[in-house]
Motif scaffolding. Structure first.
Motif, PDB file in Angstrom:
ATOM      1  N   UNK A 179       0.847  -1.193   0.000  1.00 21.60           N
ATOM      2  CA  UNK A 179       0.000   0.000   0.000  1.00 21.60           C
ATOM      3  C   UNK A 179       0.882   1.241   0.000  1.00 21.60           C
ATOM      4  N   UNK A 180       0.573   2.187  -0.878  1.00 24.57           N
ATOM      5  CA  UNK A 180       1.322   3.448  -0.896  1.00 24.57           C
ATOM      6  C   UNK A 180       1.002   4.217   0.377  1.00 24.57           C
ATOM      7  N   UNK A 181       2.031   4.562   1.134  1.00 25.63           N
ATOM      8  CA  UNK A 181       1.837   5.335   2.361  1.00 25.63           C
ATOM      9  C   UNK A 181       1.937   6.823   2.088  1.00 25.63           C
ATOM     10  N   UNK A 182       2.910   7.207   1.280  1.00 25.80           N
ATOM     11  CA  UNK A 182       3.032   8.611   0.905  1.00 25.80           C
ATOM     12  C   UNK A 182       3.865   8.721  -0.363  1.00 25.80           C
ATOM     13  N   UNK A 183       3.760   9.878  -0.989  1.00 28.51           N
ATOM     14  CA  UNK A 183       4.545  10.147  -2.190  1.00 28.51           C
ATOM     15  C   UNK A 183       5.547  11.247  -1.837  1.00 28.51           C
ATOM     16  N   UNK A 184       6.833  10.921  -1.945  1.00 25.33           N
ATOM     17  CA  UNK A 184       7.873  11.863  -1.527  1.00 25.33           C
ATOM     18  C   UNK A 184       8.037  13.010  -2.512  1.00 25.33           C
ATOM     19  N   UNK A 185       7.712  12.771  -3.781  1.00 31.32           N
ATOM     20  CA  UNK A 185       7.991  13.760  -4.819  1.00 31.32           C
ATOM     21  C   UNK A 185       8.734  13.088  -5.956  1.00 31.32           C
ATOM     22  N   UNK A 186       9.216  13.888  -6.908  1.00 24.34           N
ATOM     23  CA  UNK A 186       9.881  13.339  -8.089  1.00 24.34           C
ATOM     24  C   UNK A 186      11.394  13.501  -7.979  1.00 24.34           C
ATOM     25  N   UNK A 187      12.112  12.468  -8.375  1.00 26.82           N
ATOM     26  CA  UNK A 187      13.574  12.471  -8.296  1.00 26.82           C
ATOM     27  C   UNK A 187      14.146  11.909  -9.595  1.00 26.82           C
ATOM     28  N   UNK A 188      15.397  12.273  -9.893  1.00 28.92           N
ATOM     29  CA  UNK A 188      16.019  11.723 -11.106  1.00 28.92           C
ATOM     30  C   UNK A 188      16.006  10.193 -11.070  1.00 28.92           C
ATOM     31  N   UNK A 189      15.816   9.598 -12.225  1.00 36.62           N
ATOM     32  CA  UNK A 189      15.714   8.145 -12.318  1.00 36.62           C
ATOM     33  C   UNK A 189      17.100   7.502 -12.168  1.00 36.62           C
ATOM     34  N   UNK A 190      17.335   6.748 -11.095  1.00 39.84           N
ATOM     35  CA  UNK A 190      18.674   6.188 -10.862  1.00 39.84           C
ATOM     36  C   UNK A 190      19.066   5.170 -11.922  1.00 39.84           C
ATOM     37  N   UNK A 191      18.085   4.592 -12.594  1.00 41.41           N
ATOM     38  CA  UNK A 191      18.400   3.581 -13.612  1.00 41.41           C
ATOM     39  C   UNK A 191      19.028   4.224 -14.845  1.00 41.41           C
ATOM     40  N   UNK A 192      18.772   5.510 -15.015  1.00 43.70           N
ATOM     41  CA  UNK A 192      19.420   6.263 -16.075  1.00 43.70           C
ATOM     42  C   UNK A 192      20.761   6.825 -15.582  1.00 43.70           C
ATOM     43  N   UNK A 193      20.736   7.423 -14.396  1.00 46.09           N
ATOM     44  CA  UNK A 193      21.943   8.085 -13.883  1.00 46.09           C
ATOM     45  C   UNK A 193      23.098   7.118 -13.680  1.00 46.09           C
ATOM     46  N   UNK A 194      22.776   5.878 -13.257  1.00 50.73           N
ATOM     47  CA  UNK A 194      23.838   4.909 -12.971  1.00 50.73           C
ATOM     48  C   UNK A 194      24.589   4.513 -14.226  1.00 50.73           C
ATOM     49  N   UNK A 195      24.006   4.806 -15.378  1.00 51.87           N
ATOM     50  CA  UNK A 195      24.635   4.379 -16.632  1.00 51.87           C
ATOM     51  C   UNK A 195      24.975   5.582 -17.514  1.00 51.87           C
ATOM     52  N   UNK A 196      25.228   6.706 -16.853  1.00 52.27           N
ATOM     53  CA  UNK A 196      25.697   7.868 -17.586  1.00 52.27           C
ATOM     54  C   UNK A 196      24.615   8.785 -18.107  1.00 52.27           C
ATOM     55  N   UNK A 197      23.353   8.458 -17.848  1.00 52.87           N
ATOM     56  CA  UNK A 197      22.254   9.288 -18.343  1.00 52.87           C
ATOM     57  C   UNK A 197      21.972  10.458 -17.411  1.00 52.87           C
ATOM     58  N   UNK A 198      21.015  11.307 -17.814  1.00 55.50           N
ATOM     59  CA  UNK A 198      20.725  12.504 -17.020  1.00 55.50           C
ATOM     60  C   UNK A 198      19.614  12.274 -15.992  1.00 55.50           C
ATOM     61  N   UNK A 199      19.037  11.069 -15.962  1.00 56.22           N
ATOM     62  CA  UNK A 199      18.009  10.789 -14.955  1.00 56.22           C
ATOM     63  C   UNK A 199      16.642  11.358 -15.291  1.00 56.22           C
ATOM     64  N   UNK A 200      16.521  11.950 -16.493  1.00 52.06           N
ATOM     65  CA  UNK A 200      15.241  12.557 -16.861  1.00 52.06           C
ATOM     66  C   UNK A 200      14.466  11.638 -17.805  1.00 52.06           C
ATOM     67  N   UNK A 201      13.154  11.644 -17.780  1.00 49.27           N
ATOM     68  CA  UNK A 201      12.334  12.444 -16.869  1.00 49.27           C
ATOM     69  C   UNK A 201      12.422  11.922 -15.434  1.00 49.27           C
ATOM     70  N   UNK A 202      12.217  12.868 -14.498  1.00 53.92           N
ATOM     71  CA  UNK A 202      12.185  12.463 -13.098  1.00 53.92           C
ATOM     72  C   UNK A 202      11.031  11.491 -12.867  1.00 53.92           C
ATOM     73  N   UNK A 203      11.186  10.673 -11.862  1.00 49.35           N
ATOM     74  CA  UNK A 203      10.141   9.702 -11.517  1.00 49.35           C
ATOM     75  C   UNK A 203       9.672   9.976 -10.094  1.00 49.35           C
ATOM     76  N   UNK A 204       8.373   9.753  -9.880  1.00 47.16           N
ATOM     77  CA  UNK A 204       7.841   9.956  -8.528  1.00 47.16           C
ATOM     78  C   UNK A 204       8.271   8.792  -7.641  1.00 47.16           C
TER      79      UNK A 204
END
Lengths: 95, 202
Positions: free
Chosen positions: A34-59
């Protein structure tokens, strides 16, 4: 993605066995929570870890799982015990 | 710029140290980060100690309005006390009560509220803690000396991503007349990770 997830929504974690870096612990894949809360949007680590810019951000959602759902009979604690895991929305499907 | 690296033989050559140095060398050789940036991050982490987090907790214990702000918007609440978080990680505070006990782990690496507590203890980064905290949290808590009643719900918080978690421990009974400074002395690092309760007053 459809309508954004909100607190109280039931979700199931995708079971994808992706080959790249990701921040979804194996022990909650395929589990219902169950979703307890939504923290907000952050850069996508699956992109950043491989040299990408992490965009679009993901909630990023904090999802609550019952420990007995995660570990089954292995879990030695109270039935009400939970684990709260921060998860990116693209790993969550509506349950 | 190989000259900028400390000679490996000057560093304890455990497996972890060797791996860390190899990763750092790759990152700096490839220009992803500089040695100066790494040093700066370590230096900033060392500027903070658990005494800083303890001041935040003590304020929340004596000021209900502050506590409410801390639980809903931790970044701005700790800024009120002069603490600035690093720009790339958020902070969330979870409150321990008579009904629920939180403890924090990062099962994927060792995410920790360094901006408020300083560097994490070694055990927090160990594979044993990272595995067992989530599978058998009550056994881990007992080993830290905390026996919880079965009616207290245990909530393990796995900080897998961009949010760092600080536990707001319960205010010990018998502290009703204590001043904020004295209360802060009761707040240990472990109580803010959630593996222990706050100290009892003497």
């Amino acid at each position: 993605m459809g309508v954004a997830l909100r607190a109280g929504d039931m979700v199931i974690v995708r079971t994808a066995d992706v080959g790249h870096h990701h921040r979804t612990p194996w022990f909650v894949k395929g589990k219902a929570g169950t979703v307890r809360l939504v923290h907000g949007a952050f850069p996508n680590p699956e992109s950043r870890a491989h040299g990408g810019d992490g965009l679009p951000k993901r909630r990023l959602c904090q999802v609550e799982f019952r420990q007995t759902d995660v570990w089954g009979k292995r879990y030695r604690g109270a039935d009400a015990d939970v684990v709260l895991v921060d998860m990116f929305e693209h790993w969550l499907e509506r349950g | 710029m190989a000259d900028e690296h400390p000679p490996l033989e000057h560093v304890e050559r455990g497996l972890r140290a060797t791996r860390i140095l190899a990763i750092r060398r790759l990152l700096t050789d490839k220009g992803v980060i500089t040695v100066a940036e790494v040093d700066d991050i370590i230096e900033r982490a060392r500027e903070r100690t658990p005494a800083d987090g303890a001041k935040v907790v003590a304020r929340a214990w004596v000021d209900d309005a502050y506590k409410a702000r801390l639980l809903t918007n931790a970044r701005s609440a700790v800024a009120e006390l002069g603490y600035r978080l690093s720009h790339d990680a958020e902070l969330a505070v979870v409150e321990n009560t008579a009904d629920v006990h939180h403890l924090v782990v990062c099962t994927l690496c060792s995410c920790y509220p360094t901006s408020l507590l300083g560097p994490p203890p070694d055990w927090y980064k160990s594979f044993a803690y990272r595995q067992r905290a989530v599978v058998e949290p009550r056994a881990v808590l007992r080993e830290f000396g905390l026996a919880l009643a079965g009616r207290v719900r245990v909530a393990v918080v796995d900080s897998t991503a961009d949010v760092r978690y600080l536990v707001l421990p319960r205010r010990p009974s018998g502290t009703e007349n204590m001043a904020e400074d004295a209360l802060a002395e009761l707040v240990t690092r472990d109580s803010m990770i959630g593996v222990a309760a706050a100290r009892l007053p003497r």
